[in-house]
Design a protein around this motif. Structure first.
Motif, short mmCIF file in Angstrom:
data_model
loop_
_atom_site.label_atom_id
_atom_site.label_comp_id
_atom_site.label_asym_id
_atom_site.label_seq_id
_atom_site.Cartn_x
_atom_site.Cartn_y
_atom_site.Cartn_z
N LEU A 104 0.80 -1.23 0.00
CA LEU A 104 0.00 0.00 0.00
C LEU A 104 0.84 1.28 0.00
N PRO A 105 1.94 1.38 0.74
CA PRO A 105 2.73 2.63 0.67
C PRO A 105 3.34 2.89 -0.71
N LEU A 106 3.55 1.84 -1.47
CA LEU A 106 4.15 1.97 -2.79
C LEU A 106 3.11 2.27 -3.87
N ALA A 107 1.84 2.08 -3.57
CA ALA A 107 0.77 2.18 -4.55
C ALA A 107 0.68 3.55 -5.25
N PRO A 108 0.72 4.68 -4.53
CA PRO A 108 0.59 5.97 -5.24
C PRO A 108 1.70 6.20 -6.27
N PHE A 109 2.91 5.81 -5.92
CA PHE A 109 4.03 6.01 -6.85
C PHE A 109 3.89 5.11 -8.07
N LEU A 110 3.44 3.88 -7.83
CA LEU A 110 3.30 2.94 -8.93
C LEU A 110 2.16 3.34 -9.87
N VAL A 111 1.06 3.85 -9.29
CA VAL A 111 -0.06 4.32 -10.12
C VAL A 111 0.39 5.49 -10.98
N LEU A 112 1.12 6.41 -10.40
CA LEU A 112 1.63 7.56 -11.17
C LEU A 112 2.57 7.10 -12.27
#
Length: 126
Positions: free
Chosen positions: A87-95
């Motif tokens: 979950l902490p990595l999700a925003p960066f991966l989505v971007l």
């Protein structure tokens, strides 16, 4: 040609695959004949113009995005986040996936243009 399309489009029924066949076939034949036109002496291929290849890639990109949203709704955006991502990595991966999705259009248009442009590499060497 229909068998090739059926092999490349996975996870759909035969009826749905046949709906996409005309679009894929027309795109393939356009690219085939416009590229073969460049083989004729004193002629040129229309895909050696950057705006043609960029327009073709953007129109296909927009069409695929519209069809994706029509068929899947907001679930279409699920490809931006692969399964099992912390979950902490999700925003960066989505971007990162969103940027990759948009730049793929520019990349494919540029690659076709560069491959069809005669003596394109000489301009950068000299």
């Amino acid at each position: 040609m229909l068998n090739l399309v059926n092999e490349q489009i996975g996870g759909l029924s035969e009826n749905v695959k046949q709906k996409f066949f005309p679009c894929i076939f027309v795109t393939f034949t356009f690219l085939l004949f416009s590229n073969l036109q460049g083989m004729i002496p004193y002629s040129f291929t229309v895909t050696s113009h950057f705006l043609i290849t960029l327009g073709l890639s953007f129109s296909i990109f927009i069409g695929i995005t519209i069809v994706g949203f029509q068929r899947n709704g907001l679930h279409f955006l699920s490809f931006l986040l692969p399964a099992g991502v912390p979950l902490p990595l999700a925003p960066f991966l989505v971007l990162l996936e969103l940027i990759s999705y948009f730049f793929r259009t520019l990349s494919l248009g540029t690659r076709l243009f560069a491959n069809m442009r005669p003596y394109f590499h000489v301009a950068f060497v000299a």
